[in-house]
Design a protein around this motif. Structure first.
Motif, PDB file in Angstrom:
ATOM      1  N   GLY A   1       0.800  -1.205   0.000  1.00  0.00           N
ATOM      2  CA  GLY A   1       0.000   0.000   0.000  1.00  0.00           C
ATOM      3  C   GLY A   1       0.837   1.261   0.000  1.00  0.00           C
ATOM      4  O   GLY A   1       0.552   2.210  -0.725  1.00  0.00           O
ATOM      5  N   GLN A   2       1.889   1.281   0.833  1.00  0.00           N
ATOM      6  CA  GLN A   2       2.758   2.453   0.897  1.00  0.00           C
ATOM      7  C   GLN A   2       3.485   2.655  -0.431  1.00  0.00           C
ATOM      8  O   GLN A   2       3.600   3.786  -0.917  1.00  0.00           O
ATOM      9  N   PHE A   3       3.965   1.564  -1.030  1.00  0.00           N
ATOM     10  CA  PHE A   3       4.640   1.687  -2.325  1.00  0.00           C
ATOM     11  C   PHE A   3       3.692   2.266  -3.371  1.00  0.00           C
ATOM     12  O   PHE A   3       4.053   3.186  -4.101  1.00  0.00           O
ATOM     13  N   LYS A   4       2.499   1.718  -3.457  1.00  0.00           N
ATOM     14  CA  LYS A   4       1.548   2.158  -4.480  1.00  0.00           C
ATOM     15  C   LYS A   4       1.251   3.648  -4.360  1.00  0.00           C
ATOM     16  O   LYS A   4       1.250   4.385  -5.355  1.00  0.00           O
ATOM     17  N   GLU A   5       1.049   4.113  -3.139  1.00  0.00           N
ATOM     18  CA  GLU A   5       0.755   5.529  -2.917  1.00  0.00           C
ATOM     19  C   GLU A   5       1.940   6.412  -3.298  1.00  0.00           C
ATOM     20  O   GLU A   5       1.787   7.417  -4.010  1.00  0.00           O
ATOM     21  N   ARG A   6       3.128   6.031  -2.834  1.00  0.00           N
ATOM     22  CA  ARG A   6       4.321   6.843  -3.124  1.00  0.00           C
ATOM     23  C   ARG A   6       4.657   6.797  -4.617  1.00  0.00           C
ATOM     24  O   ARG A   6       5.073   7.800  -5.206  1.00  0.00           O
TER      25      ARG A   6
ATOM     26  N   ARG B   1       9.186  -1.689  -7.206  1.00  0.00           N
ATOM     27  CA  ARG B   1       8.404  -2.263  -6.109  1.00  0.00           C
ATOM     28  C   ARG B   1       9.208  -3.249  -5.264  1.00  0.00           C
ATOM     29  O   ARG B   1       9.144  -3.209  -4.035  1.00  0.00           O
TER      30      ARG B   1
ATOM     31  N   HIS C   1      12.398   5.814  -0.969  1.00  0.00           N
ATOM     32  CA  HIS C   1      11.856   7.014  -1.619  1.00  0.00           C
ATOM     33  C   HIS C   1      12.293   7.007  -3.079  1.00  0.00           C
ATOM     34  O   HIS C   1      13.057   6.136  -3.514  1.00  0.00           O
TER      35      HIS C   1
END
Length: 214
Positions: A2-7, A41, A50
């Motif tokens: 989820g964090q990867f997709k958002e960033r 990913r 980042h």
């Protein structure tokens, strides 16, 4: 995930919003290739955390006045680092002579223009992710001093950076030469980093001979 997709989505949108070049903007609007997304990913984001200084589908000019696009350009402080995801089919199994020559010429011209390349085979992303992550850290280390925990002493932090760059088990002797301290001092540093689970022993039992990042 989820964090990867958002960033990732924020980063890609930012690149599109800031791009004035219609050719690159149109390419970005189509989305990045599967191999590039999987690299980001499973390899880049887990170890870097980042996408600073990283630019997808970066446009460069070749010596024939044409346009070429790098899968990813890494440019901290004006540096020129290129990352290319090599799919097995297009770049190996199905590569004809003309495309093979063009690929070599492309890399030669960009290297002469000051670019440093990190070619990554797509099968390595799926089969050797840890090795790819170490390559990424070493690649970044060529351009900047990567962040380490603030709780580490200067010598401990430099040991971690050195371990990231060499990509193999390091010996106390070579670390002592790099840090310009005694072998005994180096062994104390290494033991502390092992205790903190930053390094692990790669070889040796009664007397540890080599160390590597966890």
């Amino acid at each position: 995930m989820g964090q990867f997709k958002e960033r990732y989505e924020q980063w890609l949108q930012q690149n599109m919003d800031e791009e004035k070049n219609h050719r690159r903007r149109e390419i970005l609007q189509k989305g990045l290739g599967h191999g590039t997304v999987e690299f980001l990913r499973t390899i880049w984001f887990p170890v870097v955390g980042h996408f600073d200084h990283l630019y997808p589908e970066w446009e460069v000019r070749d010596f024939k006045n044409g346009y070429r696009y790098l899968d990813l350009a890494y440019m901290p402080g004006g540096a020129k680092g290129g990352i290319e995801i090599q799919g097995y089919g297009p770049h190996a199994r199905d590569l004809d002579v003309r495309r093979f020559k063009d690929l070599c010429t492309r890399h030669c011209l960009l290297a002469l223009d000051g670019w440093m390349f990190l070619p990554v085979a797509y099968p390595s992303i799926t089969d050797e992710s840890k090795e790819c992550q170490q390559l990424v850290l070493a690649f970044i280390g060529k351009f900047i001093a990567t962040d380490v925990a603030s709780s580490l002493s200067w010598l401990e932090a430099e040991t971690v950076r050195f371990a990231r760059r060499v990509l193999r088990p390091l010996t106390p002797l070579e670390l002592a030469a790099h840090l310009k301290v005694s072998d005994r001092h180096v062994r104390r540093i290494l033991h502390r980093l092992v205790d903190q689970q930053i390094l692990r022993v790669a070889s040796g039992q009664d007397r540890f001979r080599t160390y590597i990042l966890r």
